[in-house]
Design a protein around this motif. Structure first.
Motif, PDB file in Angstrom:
ATOM      1  N   ALA A 118      40.621  42.639  43.253  1.00  0.00           N
ATOM      2  CA  ALA A 118      41.559  43.751  43.179  1.00  0.00           C
ATOM      3  C   ALA A 118      42.782  43.426  44.038  1.00  0.00           C
ATOM      4  O   ALA A 118      42.650  42.784  45.087  1.00  0.00           O
ATOM      5  CB  ALA A 118      40.888  45.028  43.659  1.00  0.00           C
ATOM      6  N   PRO A 119      43.984  43.798  43.613  1.00  0.00           N
ATOM      7  CA  PRO A 119      44.270  44.539  42.380  1.00  0.00           C
ATOM      8  C   PRO A 119      44.179  43.629  41.161  1.00  0.00           C
ATOM      9  O   PRO A 119      44.712  42.520  41.170  1.00  0.00           O
ATOM     10  CB  PRO A 119      45.711  45.021  42.596  1.00  0.00           C
ATOM     11  N   CYS A 120      43.474  44.106  40.151  1.00  0.00           N
ATOM     12  CA  CYS A 120      43.205  43.294  38.973  1.00  0.00           C
ATOM     13  C   CYS A 120      44.188  43.679  37.877  1.00  0.00           C
ATOM     14  O   CYS A 120      44.108  44.769  37.303  1.00  0.00           O
ATOM     15  CB  CYS A 120      41.769  43.503  38.516  1.00  0.00           C
ATOM     16  N   LEU A 121      45.145  42.784  37.612  1.00  0.00           N
ATOM     17  CA  LEU A 121      46.128  43.055  36.571  1.00  0.00           C
ATOM     18  C   LEU A 121      45.503  42.938  35.179  1.00  0.00           C
ATOM     19  O   LEU A 121      45.844  43.667  34.267  1.00  0.00           O
ATOM     20  CB  LEU A 121      47.311  42.097  36.715  1.00  0.00           C
ATOM     21  N   LEU A 122      44.599  41.993  35.038  1.00  0.00           N
ATOM     22  CA  LEU A 122      43.870  41.807  33.787  1.00  0.00           C
ATOM     23  C   LEU A 122      42.521  41.216  34.147  1.00  0.00           C
ATOM     24  O   LEU A 122      42.454  40.129  34.724  1.00  0.00           O
ATOM     25  CB  LEU A 122      44.617  40.866  32.841  1.00  0.00           C
ATOM     26  N   ASP A 125      35.110  42.410  31.895  1.00  0.00           N
ATOM     27  CA  ASP A 125      34.057  43.314  32.363  1.00  0.00           C
ATOM     28  C   ASP A 125      33.092  42.570  33.278  1.00  0.00           C
ATOM     29  O   ASP A 125      32.763  41.404  33.053  1.00  0.00           O
ATOM     30  CB  ASP A 125      33.287  43.887  31.170  1.00  0.00           C
ATOM     31  N   GLN A 126      32.646  43.236  34.321  1.00  0.00           N
ATOM     32  CA  GLN A 126      31.643  42.660  35.211  1.00  0.00           C
ATOM     33  C   GLN A 126      30.753  43.780  35.742  1.00  0.00           C
ATOM     34  O   GLN A 126      31.152  44.956  35.750  1.00  0.00           O
ATOM     35  CB  GLN A 126      32.304  41.901  36.366  1.00  0.00           C
ATOM     36  N   PRO A 127      29.536  43.441  36.216  1.00  0.00           N
ATOM     37  CA  PRO A 127      28.585  44.486  36.608  1.00  0.00           C
ATOM     38  C   PRO A 127      28.830  45.075  37.987  1.00  0.00           C
ATOM     39  O   PRO A 127      28.233  46.087  38.337  1.00  0.00           O
ATOM     40  CB  PRO A 127      27.238  43.747  36.566  1.00  0.00           C
ATOM     41  N   THR A 128      29.700  44.451  38.791  1.00  0.00           N
ATOM     42  CA  THR A 128      29.956  44.926  40.151  1.00  0.00           C
ATOM     43  C   THR A 128      31.437  45.255  40.308  1.00  0.00           C
ATOM     44  O   THR A 128      32.266  44.813  39.516  1.00  0.00           O
ATOM     45  CB  THR A 128      29.571  43.843  41.178  1.00  0.00           C
ATOM     46  N   PRO A 129      31.798  46.005  41.347  1.00  0.00           N
ATOM     47  CA  PRO A 129      33.220  46.261  41.593  1.00  0.00           C
ATOM     48  C   PRO A 129      33.958  44.957  41.895  1.00  0.00           C
ATOM     49  O   PRO A 129      33.375  43.990  42.379  1.00  0.00           O
ATOM     50  CB  PRO A 129      33.204  47.185  42.819  1.00  0.00           C
ATOM     51  N   TYR A 130      35.252  44.936  41.597  1.00  0.00           N
ATOM     52  CA  TYR A 130      36.054  43.768  41.926  1.00  0.00           C
ATOM     53  C   TYR A 130      36.119  43.586  43.440  1.00  0.00           C
ATOM     54  O   TYR A 130      36.143  44.554  44.203  1.00  0.00           O
ATOM     55  CB  TYR A 130      37.471  43.911  41.367  1.00  0.00           C
ATOM     56  N   GLY A 176      45.099  33.316  40.040  1.00  0.00           N
ATOM     57  CA  GLY A 176      45.205  34.158  41.231  1.00  0.00           C
ATOM     58  C   GLY A 176      45.592  33.335  42.433  1.00  0.00           C
ATOM     59  O   GLY A 176      46.307  32.338  42.314  1.00  0.00           O
ATOM     60  N   VAL A 177      45.111  33.727  43.601  1.00  0.00           N
ATOM     61  CA  VAL A 177      45.444  33.037  44.842  1.00  0.00           C
ATOM     62  C   VAL A 177      44.218  32.291  45.357  1.00  0.00           C
ATOM     63  O   VAL A 177      43.083  32.690  45.115  1.00  0.00           O
ATOM     64  CB  VAL A 177      45.953  34.020  45.918  1.00  0.00           C
ATOM     65  N   LEU A 178      44.476  31.190  46.063  1.00  0.00           N
ATOM     66  CA  LEU A 178      43.397  30.441  46.695  1.00  0.00           C
ATOM     67  C   LEU A 178      43.276  30.934  48.133  1.00  0.00           C
ATOM     68  O   LEU A 178      44.270  31.045  48.856  1.00  0.00           O
ATOM     69  CB  LEU A 178      43.698  28.947  46.661  1.00  0.00           C
ATOM     70  N   ALA A 179      42.047  31.242  48.533  1.00  0.00           N
ATOM     71  CA  ALA A 179      41.830  31.826  49.853  1.00  0.00           C
ATOM     72  C   ALA A 179      40.559  31.271  50.474  1.00  0.00           C
ATOM     73  O   ALA A 179      39.735  30.643  49.793  1.00  0.00           O
ATOM     74  CB  ALA A 179      41.744  33.351  49.749  1.00  0.00           C
ATOM     75  N   ASN A 180      40.398  31.497  51.773  1.00  0.00           N
ATOM     76  CA  ASN A 180      39.161  31.186  52.472  1.00  0.00           C
ATOM     77  C   ASN A 180      38.412  32.474  52.761  1.00  0.00           C
ATOM     78  O   ASN A 180      39.022  33.509  53.078  1.00  0.00           O
ATOM     79  CB  ASN A 180      39.440  30.456  53.794  1.00  0.00           C
ATOM     80  N   GLU A 181      37.085  32.401  52.677  1.00  0.00           N
ATOM     81  CA  GLU A 181      36.276  33.586  52.924  1.00  0.00           C
ATOM     82  C   GLU A 181      34.879  33.154  53.370  1.00  0.00           C
ATOM     83  O   GLU A 181      34.464  32.003  53.159  1.00  0.00           O
ATOM     84  CB  GLU A 181      36.202  34.439  51.645  1.00  0.00           C
ATOM     85  N   THR A 182      34.168  34.064  53.971  1.00  0.00           N
ATOM     86  CA  THR A 182      32.788  33.820  54.371  1.00  0.00           C
ATOM     87  C   THR A 182      31.857  34.158  53.217  1.00  0.00           C
ATOM     88  O   THR A 182      31.930  35.267  52.663  1.00  0.00           O
ATOM     89  CB  THR A 182      32.422  34.655  55.605  1.00  0.00           C
ATOM     90  N   CYS A 210      40.657  33.810  44.121  1.00  0.00           N
ATOM     91  CA  CYS A 210      40.631  35.272  44.050  1.00  0.00           C
ATOM     92  C   CYS A 210      41.470  35.646  42.832  1.00  0.00           C
ATOM     93  O   CYS A 210      42.702  35.699  42.893  1.00  0.00           O
ATOM     94  CB  CYS A 210      41.205  35.845  45.336  1.00  0.00           C
ATOM     95  N   GLY A 211      40.803  35.857  41.707  1.00  0.00           N
ATOM     96  CA  GLY A 211      41.490  35.994  40.434  1.00  0.00           C
ATOM     97  C   GLY A 211      41.995  37.394  40.151  1.00  0.00           C
ATOM     98  O   GLY A 211      41.214  38.348  40.123  1.00  0.00           O
ATOM     99  N   ASN A 212      43.296  37.497  39.914  1.00  0.00           N
ATOM    100  CA  ASN A 212      43.894  38.789  39.556  1.00  0.00           C
ATOM    101  C   ASN A 212      44.213  38.901  38.072  1.00  0.00           C
ATOM    102  O   ASN A 212      44.437  39.998  37.563  1.00  0.00           O
ATOM    103  CB  ASN A 212      45.184  39.014  40.352  1.00  0.00           C
ATOM    104  N   ILE A 213      44.244  37.762  37.386  1.00  0.00           N
ATOM    105  CA  ILE A 213      44.487  37.741  35.944  1.00  0.00           C
ATOM    106  C   ILE A 213      43.400  36.875  35.315  1.00  0.00           C
ATOM    107  O   ILE A 213      43.390  35.655  35.479  1.00  0.00           O
ATOM    108  CB  ILE A 213      45.882  37.180  35.600  1.00  0.00           C
TER     109      ILE A 213
END
Length: 379
Positions: A118-122, A125-130, A176-182, A210-213
């Protein structure tokens, strides 16, 4: 031009363990792999038909990758980097701080780890929240000049932030953007003590998309986890390490397993036969270095070694040919000559008349479940 034909392999629990060796793994974790059709109440015929359809699409896509490998245009190469989004198995993991649970497609044929954000421009469907980066204390965007950004097949920059585009053929894409996360993975253990179990292992600074489209079919998951040999795959980022997976039949309710690091070793025996585990080294195809290629020398049925020219399985100078292990297919595909040798030998030794099975899409049915197909795929 060679062609490939499908061969449905029923001995999946025997030959589907894929170890990736390394030297310095000190911790590990184990995960359950869930088949994409699990819990959907399909009949065995429907499961088989769906597996055949996915495998045909996957092989056609991988062949397109091989055909495009020599392309020097980076944009064109990026657009055919991975040509199949349909996977066979899903894994559970958690992203962020606090960790939020997600299910993703495991794919040994690609590298990028990504989920929809999120924010998801496009979005599909997926089973969990973005995933919401603003709600995670450990989310960090990667700058354009970061080493990880340079490892993308076609890196780009927007407002000094690394952005990516990954194309999965006509079926799916993510940008989307490339990011680091745990990232958090399931049951963990220290290699020095098999009894030193913890509920989970948290790994900081995993680079992911982190895909927004996004577009395409995600098989009731929320993204993909690349297990390929490239620098952005989960295997490379958590390494030097090793992993293995052992797959049960997709017709069975028994879950499959994936072992990483300390849990993945060859110092055991095959529980079904009691014999020692055997191994073979991977080979590198310079045109597709992220794929897991094997050096296949021949095929035997029982004690009979089939008359197949070993060059049939060789990697050609232009990068085509060769044999890979791929988590996205249920069916083993063979070059035409090799396929015909296997088919002819099976038909000759099985005391039952073969019949066509057009409902499934394969041409020869034996023993109420052993299927061979001659659907040609241009290579």
């Amino acid at each position: 031009m060679a062609s490939l034909v499908p061969l449905l392999l029923l001995l999946v629990p025997i030959i589907s363990c894929l170890p990736v060796a390394s030297c310095k793994s000190h911790v590990g974790f184990k995960l359950t792999l869930t088949h994409v059709d699990a819990g959907a109440s399909y009949t065995k015929l429907q499961l088989l038909t769906r597996a055949v359809a996915r495998s045909k699409a996957r092989v056609a896509a991988l062949q397109a990758v091989a055909a495009a490998a020599p392309v020097t245009d980076p944009i064109a190469a990026a657009r055919v980097l991975v040509r199949a989004s349909h996977g066979e198995y899903l894994i559970d993991l958690a992203i962020g701080t606090p960790p939020l649970n997600y299910t993703a497609i495991m794919d040994t044929g690609s590298d990028l780890v990504w989920t929809q954000c999120a924010p998801c421009l496009l979005c599909a469907d997926q089973p969990t929240p973005y995933f919401q980066p603003a709600q995670s204390a450990t989310y960090r965007l990667l700058p354009c000049r970061s080493a990880r950004c340079g490892q993308l097949p076609y890196p780009a920059c927007f407002q000094k932030v690394c952005v990516y585009q990954y194309y999965y053929g006509d079926y799916a894409s993510t940008a989307g953007v490339l990011a680091n996360e745990t990232f958090t993975f399931g049951a963990a253990a220290a290699e020095s003590s098999s009894s030193n179990l913890t509920s989970a292992v948290r790994v900081p600074n995993v680079s992911f998309g982190c895909g927004n489209i996004n577009a395409g079919e995600l098989a009731n998951s929320s993204g993909m986890v690349g297990f390929g040999r490239g620098p952005l795959s989960l295997v490379s980022q958590l390494g030097p390490s090793r992993f293995s997976y052992c797959l049960t039949s997709y017709l069975s309710p028994t879950p499959s397993r994936l072992y990483f690091g300390a849990f993945a070793n060859l110092n055991s025996t095959n529980t079904s036969s009691g014999s020692p585990v055997q191994s073979t080294p991977f080979v590198v195809n310079p045109a597709l270095p992220n794929m897991y290629y094997l050096s296949l020398k021949g095929i035997s049925l029982g004690t009979t070694r089939l008359q197949i020219d070993p060059l049939v399985f060789a990697i050609n100078d232009d990068g085509t040919g060769g044999v890979i292990i791929d988590s996205g297919t249920s069916i083993t595909y063979l070059q035409q000559d090799a396929y015909e040798a296997v088919r002819n030998e099976l038909v000759s030794i099985v005391p039952l008349p073969p019949k066509n099975d057009t409902e499934i899409g394969l041409d020869t049915c034996l023993l109420d479940g052993l299927y061979l197909g001659v659907r040609l795929m241009a290579c």
